[in-house]
Enzyme design. Structure first.
Site, PDB file in Angstrom:
ATOM      1  N   VAL A 100      -0.887 -16.846  -8.644  1.00 10.05           N
ATOM      2  CA  VAL A 100      -0.635 -17.816  -7.580  1.00 10.05           C
ATOM      3  C   VAL A 100       0.822 -18.252  -7.574  1.00 10.05           C
ATOM      4  CG1 VAL A 100      -1.163 -20.142  -6.761  1.00 10.05           C
ATOM      5  CG2 VAL A 100      -3.010 -18.640  -7.506  1.00 10.05           C
TER       6      VAL A 100
ATOM      7  N   LYS B 299     -10.902 -27.031  -1.538  1.00  5.03           N
ATOM      8  CA  LYS B 299     -10.740 -25.744  -2.229  1.00  5.03           C
ATOM      9  C   LYS B 299     -12.050 -25.306  -2.881  1.00  5.03           C
ATOM     10  CE  LYS B 299      -8.963 -22.267  -4.515  1.00  5.03           C
ATOM     11  NZ  LYS B 299      -8.619 -20.998  -3.857  1.00  5.03           N
TER      12      LYS B 299
ATOM     13  N   ASN C 255     -14.618 -22.029  -1.709  1.00  4.53           N
ATOM     14  CA  ASN C 255     -14.993 -20.927  -2.594  1.00  4.53           C
ATOM     15  C   ASN C 255     -16.498 -20.899  -2.857  1.00  4.53           C
ATOM     16  OD1 ASN C 255     -12.447 -19.915  -2.741  1.00  4.53           O
ATOM     17  ND2 ASN C 255     -12.026 -20.601  -4.821  1.00  4.53           N
TER      18      ASN C 255
ATOM     19  N   CYS D  45     -11.547 -16.505  -9.108  1.00  2.07           N
ATOM     20  CA  CYS D  45     -11.832 -17.761  -8.407  1.00  2.07           C
ATOM     21  C   CYS D  45     -13.312 -18.111  -8.334  1.00  2.07           C
ATOM     22  CB  CYS D  45     -11.251 -17.704  -6.993  1.00  2.07           C
ATOM     23  SG  CYS D  45      -9.451 -17.602  -6.945  1.00  2.07           S
TER      24      CYS D  45
END
Length: 439
Positions: free
Chosen positions: A11, A207, A211, A263
């Protein structure tokens, strides 16, 4: 603007180089001196299409640099991004925030003027509050605003996602921080990328919510694939039929061996921990995690079924090891569950992946690594397509069939048309595809 990016992993590196390409002066920081040395020499620590070229261009232009010295990077910066890892801690799935808090303390000690500190790492709700406390204690003399700015980068398409995002989420109620973040992302306004300003805790939950929802969507179609296979339907057409509904959409409706990567597995577990600490039940997310774990292990049974149920002494050719194409990332890849299960049942495995074999060697001992897809198929009793790299979408199936001990293809990504495989002289086994003559 001068920007410091703390953490030069996936990232941090992608975000840093893209911000430099926007015209900002970016210094990427990492404690790993060998990584910084490699980056200075133009060697990438990760595989991401186009990243090496973009790094070279911005280094040559003087907009991008790399260092292990956080003090030099932070001094005089307008914005400091925290992009360090937040892996799952052993036992329970709590996100390990030690790297985030350590970075915050070091930033606080290095600040020389009012600054905006931006949490880019994926962190549980409320982490920004703790980061703010650490910074205030470490640096009482300068005004520091703490912002949540979650990333939504897909491995293999991260540069495109950063430069052409479907949204930019910024969590802050501070007007000065909003102005700074608007300037950071101003180049994206040309593309009319929507920027959503929210509260900090809201941004952190966005976030995790995103996900978890995508992980649930994947798991849903995988479970529907099992039903389709049982009743004689074709899950690929089912997915198309429901995906044409614009309330649902077609993305993340490809049945397969389960989700993996850096993730979804850790973020769903971390979300469940946050819910438990808040005395809230997230039963759908909990079921998603359980179903996905079972899904990966069940793929070994599917491979065994293609060979009549017995894997002892059988040779399995494996195409793909990474959790998805376009990356060398092996974190929580389905192969890490499938391969050990095959070995435990007496099979031998020979595998090929275009980018992931170096990482896989240490994580999957006991298998043979091949130089090409043809080598992985040679003398195999079954060929398993596990990761849908473009390289595997146009294989010479006739040639592969001639070199195999038994011409059987287990297509865990439904890449191939079963009739084309049959014409090549191979027996086809897909995912969620029952008796297609009746489907």
């Amino acid at each position: 603007m001068k920007i410091a990016m703390i953490g030069s992993g996936y990232v941090g590196l992608v975000s840093g180089v893209c911000l430099a390409d926007f015209g900002h002066r970016v210094v990427c920081v990492d404690k790993d001196a060998s990584k910084i040395e490699a980056l200075r020499a133009g060697r990438m620590p990760i595989y991401e299409p186009g990243l090496d070229t973009l790094v070279a261009t911005n280094v040559a232009a003087g907009r991008l640099s790399f260092t292990t010295d956080i003090n030099d990077a932070v001094a005089g910066a307008d914005a400091v991004f925290i992009a360090v890892g937040t892996p799952s801690r052993r036992g329970g799935g709590h996100a390990d925030l030690s790297y985030v808090f350590a970075a915050a303390e070091e930033i606080g000690q290095a600040v020389t003027k009012p600054v905006v500190v931006v949490t880019k790492s994926t962190v549980p709700v409320g982490t920004g509050d703790r980061v703010e406390t650490i910074l205030r204690e470490a640096c009482p003399d300068h005004e520091i605003a703490v912002v949540s700015n979650p990333e939504f980068l897909r491995e293999g398409a991260a540069i495109e996602d950063f430069k052409q995002p479907d949204r930019i989420v910024v969590g802050t109620d501070d007007p000065r921080a909003q102005a700074v973040m608007t300037e950071v992302y101003r180049p994206l306004f040309v593309n009319q990328s929507p920027i959503l300003f929210t509260g900090r805790r809201t941004a952190e939950l966005i976030k995790y919510g995103a996900n978890a929802f995508l992980a649930t969507k994947i798991t849903f179609i995988n479970e529907l694939a099992d039903l389709a296979e049982s009743v004689g339907a074709d899950v690929t057409q089912v997915a198309r039929g429901i995906g044409l509904d614009d309330r649902i959409g077609p993305r993340f409706l490809n049945a397969g061996p389960g989700y993996g990567g850096s993730c979804f597995p850790k973020d769903t577990l971390a979300l469940l921990q946050t819910a438990e600490e808040s005395d809230v039940s997230l039963r759908i997310v909990a079921a998603t995690v359980e179903a996905n774990d079972l899904r990966k292990r069940a793929m070994a049974d599917k491979i065994a079924d293609a060979l009549g149920g017995d894997l002892a002494g059988k040779r399995v050719g494996l195409l793909g090891l990474t959790f998805k194409p376009g990356t060398d990332d092996m974190r929580d890849a389905p192969s890490l569950a499938i391969v050990p299960a095959l070995l435990e049942r007496g099979a031998s495995v020979q595998a090929f992946d275009p980018e992931g074999m170096e990482q896989a060697r240490a994580m999957l001992p006991g298998i043979s690594m091949c130089d090409t897809a043809a080598d992985a198929a040679r003398d195999a009793d079954v060929l398993v397509l596990l990761t849908e790299w473009d390289l595997f979408r146009a294989l010479d199936l006739h040639a592969l069939a001639r070199t195999m001990a038994r011409p059987i293809l287990v297509d865990l990504r439904n890449v191939y048309d079963p009739s084309i495989v049959a014409r090549a002289g191979m027996t086809y086994h897909g995912v969620g595809r029952g008796d297609l003559s009746k489907a």
